[in-house]
Design a protein around this motif. Structure first.
Motif, PDB file in Angstrom:
ATOM      1  N   SER A  25       0.847  -1.194   0.000  1.00  0.00           N
ATOM      2  CA  SER A  25       0.000   0.000   0.000  1.00  0.00           C
ATOM      3  C   SER A  25       0.879   1.239   0.000  1.00  0.00           C
ATOM      4  CB  SER A  25      -0.926   0.016   1.221  1.00  0.00           C
ATOM      5  OG  SER A  25      -0.179   0.120   2.421  1.00  0.00           O
ATOM      6  N   GLU A  27       0.157   5.192   1.149  1.00  0.00           N
ATOM      7  CA  GLU A  27      -0.808   6.123   1.736  1.00  0.00           C
ATOM      8  C   GLU A  27      -0.202   7.519   1.800  1.00  0.00           C
ATOM      9  OE1 GLU A  27      -2.008   4.710   5.530  1.00  0.00           O
ATOM     10  OE2 GLU A  27      -2.824   2.821   4.782  1.00  0.00           O
ATOM     11  N   GLN A  29       0.361  11.072   3.026  1.00  0.00           N
ATOM     12  CA  GLN A  29       0.050  11.795   4.255  1.00  0.00           C
ATOM     13  C   GLN A  29      -0.105  13.290   3.991  1.00  0.00           C
ATOM     14  OE1 GLN A  29      -0.292   9.731   7.168  1.00  0.00           O
ATOM     15  NE2 GLN A  29      -0.178   8.277   5.469  1.00  0.00           N
ATOM     16  N   THR A  34       4.689  10.287   1.798  1.00  0.00           N
ATOM     17  CA  THR A  34       3.899   9.089   1.521  1.00  0.00           C
ATOM     18  C   THR A  34       4.432   7.951   2.368  1.00  0.00           C
ATOM     19  OG1 THR A  34       3.521   9.780  -0.760  1.00  0.00           O
ATOM     20  CG2 THR A  34       3.124   7.466  -0.254  1.00  0.00           C
ATOM     21  N   GLU A 147      -9.827   1.730   3.361  1.00  0.00           N
ATOM     22  CA  GLU A 147      -8.877   2.811   3.062  1.00  0.00           C
ATOM     23  C   GLU A 147      -9.074   3.922   4.093  1.00  0.00           C
ATOM     24  OE1 GLU A 147      -6.595   2.784   0.589  1.00  0.00           O
ATOM     25  OE2 GLU A 147      -7.217   0.793  -0.082  1.00  0.00           O
ATOM     26  N   GLY A 149      -6.752   6.343   4.973  1.00  0.00           N
ATOM     27  CA  GLY A 149      -5.823   7.472   4.865  1.00  0.00           C
ATOM     28  C   GLY A 149      -6.499   8.826   4.899  1.00  0.00           C
TER      29      GLY A 149
END
Length: 678
Positions: A25, A27, A29, A34, A147, A149
């Protein structure tokens, strides 16, 4: 477990590694940060037979990456680590609970072998178009695809205070709901159809959620139940519970570190116990049993409680289970062939979520939803639970013995003492001085641009644990962020009677000056530095000596060789102290031979982050203390955790937070097999 952690032995002290890994994954930020989760295939050209999960922080702009892509990159790596304080989140346990055994930072991306978007990615994109523009789209993504995030820190705080994190994060409850739906639909085709429907629905939902760790555990429980049905085994609930427990641990030993694993299994055990005691207990009674039974574990894991969670769950659970989650999942399915209809269904779920968030915000404005509790709350909750069991269980009167023993221990007089705690705040400094129920804080640790800060991670949890709502004095040695970064947060969170610093943070800040001296709660406090007003730089830092006539502690901030030389000239043998918190975290610009010899501390504490990029404390500095004061001991907060210095009638006692507790919290090579024998 040992086999899955043994690869950490290969990391050594090497600063950078070449990794070939499969992307699990990515994600984002923020724009330039990331968080990558990778399954490592090769490390420095060597294949790893049991590919471990690692988390890599990328503080740079990355190309668009798809799950399953093979990345070759250069990155730093270090074993899973977290702060170790008396209170606050245990970062190492949190990482291991997710199966992550190492973390690091990306240095450069060497090669990317992009994997074409899979069915899940395409399905997520299709659903994303359908919920585009809806206010609660991040929550819909979390409920359907796992998900998380896009969920803000503020929203997580509200969910924690409402006791709803188990609903927002896809977990056993979601899988169970979908499995029941599959069972009833499949039952139209007989028992085999019901079992097929159960597995199909549960498996599909787990796949949508990316087979997250918590989802895998719930799916295993569904498989265990289905297998027993196929074999026509009519086992009692406790045997099913034990089989699921063992099956999950065999599949994923890291489940032992996950809070959700223990909370979910204990909740099921409490429900079984309630049915044994009360037959068919009411929903209100069940919620009360869960609240009391889970309270000790919740306090041990999270150091607080959500007092309104019982009532909020009574209202919110039906809303989620009967309306929001089914509607969102149907919308996900419909999004494949009718985006407009899916948008309408998502709009209905979004409206319900919107009303929920507004209600939680209003409740939180009227009453604090989350209550941090002091350290005595955990043993008290255990005693309450034992008392309830003694009154409820047949023949449970013998449980009154631990209650009586605890009451006697509570009345046992504790010897008076004063304490100094050098907190584990990574690369920074925060020291709490406590005596007779009063407290002084010296420095506040760092506050990072992304929002993570040592006030929330370490300082405030400790103060809550100690029931501290007021500081007599806050001393900010100088203006550097790793020493004063949380000044405003602490002023906002509690009362500060006086503030001293070498830098004028506000009109109310009093200047540290050499010659200042206080008698405070039986202790003598002497400010040895700075000699004159400065600009809050390293060599202007406040240097404080604390003593009771027998034991003394010297806090030396970030002073360097120039300030040390002047202090040596002014104080001479007056610098001698029992304990020294080393200057500038053990930097080579400090701890000059003359200063080290004059202080001659028996205990030297270096407040430095674990495997920090500056290599503090520097090896030459460590060697210097060892050579000039041969009988001294040295501590590093990043390795030993917070250092507790306690002075009582019998003298000084000092210990690191990692000296006690579970094996995985220990300092050093904690993952090595011999630690399992302790």
């Amino acid at each position: 477990m040992q086999a899955r952690l043994s690869w950490l032995d290969t990391l050594g002290e090497q600063a950078s590694h070449i990794i070939t890994a499969q992307l699990q994954s990515a994600e984002p930020q923020n724009d330039n940060f990331t968080r990558l989760q990778l399954k490592v295939i090769e490390l420095d050209g060597r294949s790893l037979p049991l590919p471990p999960l690692v988390r890599i922080n990328a503080y740079q702009t990355l190309p668009e990456l798809t799950s399953g892509s093979i990345l070759t990159l250069a990155a730093s790596l270090k074993p899973a680590h977290g702060l170790a304080n008396e209170a606050g989140m245990d970062g190492r346990r949190l990482l291991l609970g997710k199966g992550i055994s190492a973390t690091g930072n990306l240095r450069r991306l060497i090669r990317v072998e992009l994997e074409p978007p899979g069915w899940r990615t395409l399905w997520l994109a299709s659903a994303g178009q359908a919920w585009q523009g809806l206010a609660q789209a991040p929550l819909l993504a979390a409920l359907t695809f796992g998900e998380q995030g896009g969920i803000s820190d503020r929203q997580w705080e509200l969910f924690r205070g409402a006791g709803l994190t188990h609903i927002i994060a896809i977990s056993g409850q979601h899988i169970a709901l979908v499995a029941v739906l599959g069972f009833w639909l499949g039952r139209l085709f007989g028992l085999k159809g019901a079992l097929v429907g159960t597995l199909l629905f549960a498996g599909t939902y787990s796949w949508l959620a990316g087979f997250a760790v918590a989802t895998e555990r719930a799916l295993i429980m569904v498989l265990v139940w289905s297998m027993l049905r196929v074999w026509k085994r009519d086992w009692p609930p406790y045997r099913v519970w034990l089989l699921a427990f063992v099956a999950i641990l065999l599949w994923d030993p890291f489940a032992l570190f996950a809070a959700g694993f223990w909370l979910s299994f204990l909740a099921v055990a409490l429900l079984m116990g309630a049915s044994y005691l009360y037959g068919r207990p009411s929903l209100l009674r069940l919620q009360g049993i869960l609240l009391l039974g889970l309270l000790p574990l919740q306090l041990a894991l999270f150091e607080g409680m959500a007092p309104l969670a019982l009532f909020i769950n009574l209202l919110a659970l039906p809303l989620f289970c009967l309306f929001i989650i089914p509607l969102a999942l149907i919308a996900v399915l419909v999004s494949l062939f009718s985006p407009s209809l899916a948008h309408g269904l998502f709009w209905l779920a979004d409206g319900a979520l919107g009303y929920l968030m507004v209600s939680l915000e209003w409740l939180n404005s009227q009453w604090a939803l989350w209550w941090p509790l002091p350290g005595w709350a955990l043993p008290l909750s255990i005693l309450l639970l034992l008392g309830w069991l003694a009154c409820t269980l047949p023949g449970g009167r013998w449980l009154g013995l631990p209650l009586l023993a605890a009451a006697l221990l509570a009345c046992w007089p504790a010897p008076p003492s004063w304490q100094v705690r050098v907190l584990d705040v990574g690369q920074g400094l925060a020291v709490l001085l406590s005596s007779r129920g009063h407290h002084i804080l010296f420095d506040t640790g760092d506050r990072y641009p992304g929002g993570y800060n040592m006030a929330d991670a370490a300082i405030l949890p400790l103060l809550h644990r100690l029931s501290v709502d007021e500081l007599d004095i806050l001393i900010l040695s100088h203006k550097d962020r790793d020493h004063a970064g949380n000044r405003e947060a602490l002023h906002a969170a509690l009362s500060v009677r006086a503030e001293y610093s070498s830098y004028a943070f506000s009109p109310g800040t009093q200047a540290c000056r050499r010659g200042q001296q206080w008698l405070w709660q039986g202790l003598t406090l002497r400010m040895l530095w700075p000699e004159r007003s400065g600009a809050g730089r390293n060599n202007d830092g406040c240097v404080l000596q604390i003593g009771d006539g027998r034991v003394s502690v010297l806090l030396s901030a970030d002073i360097e060789r120039e300030a040390e030389a002047r202090l040596l000239a002014l104080e001479g043998q007056g610098l001698h102290s029992t304990v020294l918190v080393s200057p500038h975290h053990g930097s080579k610009t400090s701890s000059t031979p003359g200063f080290v010899a004059a202080v001659a501390a028996r205990e030297v504490i270096h407040s430095a982050g674990f495997m920090n990029r500056w290599h503090f404390p520097r090896p030459e500095v460590v060697a210097r203390y060892r050579a000039l004061v041969p009988d001294s001991r040295q501590w590093v907060s990043g390795q030993s955790g917070a250092i507790l210095i306690e002075v009582g009638p019998n003298g000084l006692d000092i210990q690191g937070e990692r000296d006690t507790g579970p094996w995985y919290r220990r300092s050093g090579a904690w993952w090595k097999p011999q630690l399992w024998l302790e």
